[in-house]
Enzyme design. Sequence first.
Site, PDB file in Angstrom:
ATOM      1  N   LYS A   1      33.279   7.228  -5.995  1.00  0.00           N
ATOM      2  CA  LYS A   1      32.012   7.887  -6.306  1.00  0.00           C
ATOM      3  C   LYS A   1      30.901   7.608  -5.310  1.00  0.00           C
ATOM      4  O   LYS A   1      30.761   6.492  -4.824  1.00  0.00           O
ATOM      5  CB  LYS A   1      31.540   7.411  -7.676  1.00  0.00           C
ATOM      6  CG  LYS A   1      32.406   7.917  -8.801  1.00  0.00           C
ATOM      7  CD  LYS A   1      31.870   7.406 -10.106  1.00  0.00           C
ATOM      8  CE  LYS A   1      32.636   8.033 -11.273  1.00  0.00           C
ATOM      9  NZ  LYS A   1      32.166   7.471 -12.537  1.00  0.00           N
TER      10      LYS A   1
ATOM     11  N   GLY B   1      35.517  -4.323  -3.051  1.00  0.00           N
ATOM     12  CA  GLY B   1      36.294  -3.609  -4.070  1.00  0.00           C
ATOM     13  C   GLY B   1      37.763  -3.457  -3.746  1.00  0.00           C
ATOM     14  O   GLY B   1      38.462  -4.430  -3.468  1.00  0.00           O
TER      15      GLY B   1
ATOM     16  N   ARG C   1      41.529 -18.578  -2.278  1.00  0.00           N
ATOM     17  CA  ARG C   1      40.157 -19.093  -2.289  1.00  0.00           C
ATOM     18  C   ARG C   1      40.117 -20.618  -2.155  1.00  0.00           C
ATOM     19  O   ARG C   1      39.162 -21.162  -1.600  1.00  0.00           O
ATOM     20  CB  ARG C   1      39.425 -18.627  -3.550  1.00  0.00           C
ATOM     21  CG  ARG C   1      39.100 -17.143  -3.436  1.00  0.00           C
ATOM     22  CD  ARG C   1      38.347 -16.598  -4.612  1.00  0.00           C
ATOM     23  NE  ARG C   1      37.684 -15.355  -4.208  1.00  0.00           N
ATOM     24  CZ  ARG C   1      37.170 -14.479  -5.040  1.00  0.00           C
ATOM     25  NH1 ARG C   1      37.241 -14.681  -6.338  1.00  0.00           N
ATOM     26  NH2 ARG C   1      36.581 -13.398  -4.587  1.00  0.00           N
TER      27      ARG C   1
ATOM     28  N   GLY D   1      31.320  -7.925  -4.220  1.00  0.00           N
ATOM     29  CA  GLY D   1      29.906  -7.582  -4.416  1.00  0.00           C
ATOM     30  C   GLY D   1      28.994  -8.052  -3.296  1.00  0.00           C
ATOM     31  O   GLY D   1      28.121  -7.309  -2.857  1.00  0.00           O
TER      32      GLY D   1
HETATM   33  P1  AMP Z   1      35.850   2.418  -5.170  1.00  0.00           P
HETATM   34  O1  AMP Z   1      36.074   1.319  -6.176  1.00  0.00           O
HETATM   35  O2  AMP Z   1      34.577   3.153  -5.348  1.00  0.00           O
HETATM   36  O3  AMP Z   1      36.071   1.942  -3.755  1.00  0.00           O
HETATM   37  O4  AMP Z   1      36.943   3.506  -5.478  1.00  0.00           O
HETATM   38  C1  AMP Z   1      38.305   3.267  -5.378  1.00  0.00           C
HETATM   39  C2  AMP Z   1      39.032   4.273  -6.220  1.00  0.00           C
HETATM   40  O5  AMP Z   1      38.761   5.565  -5.727  1.00  0.00           O
HETATM   41  C3  AMP Z   1      40.510   4.105  -6.172  1.00  0.00           C
HETATM   42  O6  AMP Z   1      40.965   3.771  -7.462  1.00  0.00           O
HETATM   43  C4  AMP Z   1      41.030   5.470  -5.754  1.00  0.00           C
HETATM   44  O7  AMP Z   1      42.152   5.889  -6.496  1.00  0.00           O
HETATM   45  C5  AMP Z   1      39.868   6.376  -6.047  1.00  0.00           C
HETATM   46  N1  AMP Z   1      39.894   7.603  -5.242  1.00  0.00           N
HETATM   47  C6  AMP Z   1      39.859   7.679  -3.912  1.00  0.00           C
HETATM   48  N2  AMP Z   1      39.947   8.968  -3.522  1.00  0.00           N
HETATM   49  C7  AMP Z   1      40.043   9.723  -4.630  1.00  0.00           C
HETATM   50  C8  AMP Z   1      40.157  11.116  -4.879  1.00  0.00           C
HETATM   51  N3  AMP Z   1      40.189  11.996  -3.870  1.00  0.00           N
HETATM   52  N4  AMP Z   1      40.204  11.544  -6.152  1.00  0.00           N
HETATM   53  C9  AMP Z   1      40.170  10.634  -7.158  1.00  0.00           C
HETATM   54  N5  AMP Z   1      40.081   9.300  -7.011  1.00  0.00           N
HETATM   55  C10 AMP Z   1      40.011   8.841  -5.737  1.00  0.00           C
END
Ligand code: AMP
Length: 395
Positions: free
Chosen positions: A196, A353, A35, A376
């Site tokens: 999610k 993320g 950064r 973000g």
């Molecule tokens: P995000 O912060 O929403 O981008 O989510 C990232 C996280 O999603 C990572 O820690 C991954 O391990 C998790 N993830 C991705 N695919 C899966 C899956 N099929 N089952 C459980 N966790 C997952």
Amino acid sequence: MIRRMEDLNVAGQRVLVRVDFNVPMKDGVVSDDTRLRAALPTIEALRAQKAKVILCAHFDRPKGERVPEMSLRPVVAPLADLLGVRVGFAEDCIGDVAQKAIAGMSPGDVLLLENTRFHKGEEKNDPEFAAELAKLADIYINDAFSAAHRAHASTEGVARLLPSGAGIALQREIDHVTAALESPNHPVLAIVGGAKVSTKLDLLKNLVKKVDRLFVGGGMANTFLAAKGTEIGASLCEKDLLGTAREILDIAGAERCEILLPVDGVVAREFKAHAAHRTSDLTDIKADEMILDCGNATVDMLADAMSTARTLVWNGPLGAFEIAPFDTATVEAARFAAERCSNHGLVAVAGGGDTVAALNHAKAADDFTFISTAGGAFLEWLEGKPLPGIEALKA
Ligand code: AMP
């Protein structure tokens, strides 16, 4: 139109520059200077014009209190090394202390002000605090895309009180994200993964209106698969969002955005590295099995989609990429995208993320057209939300 640094006459002026110096620190020492490096082009351009460069930034979350461990002082030495010049430091970002330090500056000098979040007025976007900041300078430059989604005094309030514009790093972010979403070469493919659906509802609803194809992967794909009637066993799934997933599929249909979902998955009974696993075509997932990654057929489908796309927007991993071998689909798809960028002119923009970590893990990041480390702010841009720090720079 966003005003830019070049539109302002900075020569010999006191220029307040909002930078992102929220750097990783270990035991009071900067452990990653990415950064700091990002701020160099703007600082150097201003110095070349004999401006007095007054840097302000937040660090961590002191919540309006003076927290010694959250001082920006440790940034001074590495920044001075990178710039090859002395960098001054003011123990406060407003008031006598800051004003005296600025009064002592010569043209081309660089001064860093203490953490703006030591004052409650920063996060409240208090007009008085913004006015105190504005008193320090003749011109304001925002160079911190990662803080642009916050309407804070140092990102928004002060921008409205002084002649203001975007610095070089901020312009670069805006130009790349605009090229990918606002005026892209079609077809545009979006890849959205991660855990999610609930954290990415706005993002999905906005993207289906902008892109030609949207691939949903990672844990969030399970909710879509379940909404379409697939038995997904013990996979991560947000059952309360099955209706929302259907709604997104409907919006996509109305917007003529083709939704691509995994056609196979790597399933396991335990969420741990090297857990026993198999690839399923999604017709025979047992009640105690979890989908932890996309399978080969899905990666092939994605590769085909990438081969015809001219623009790619990527957010989120395709599986549980932190635990081998469930990183395979993410790594293979990322490498394929990187190869298309290098040899076939694909414009690929990624960020938000865990995406940066996932693409670095795949060793694919260098070949992407642009990777935003803004988290973000990048996500809010993908969600189609106006970013207050950028809105304040519009003519
Ligand atoms: P995000 O912060 O929403 O981008 O989510 C990232 C996280 O999603 C990572 O820690 C991954 O391990 C998790 N993830 C991705 N695919 C899966 C899956 N099929 N089952 C459980 N966790 C997952």
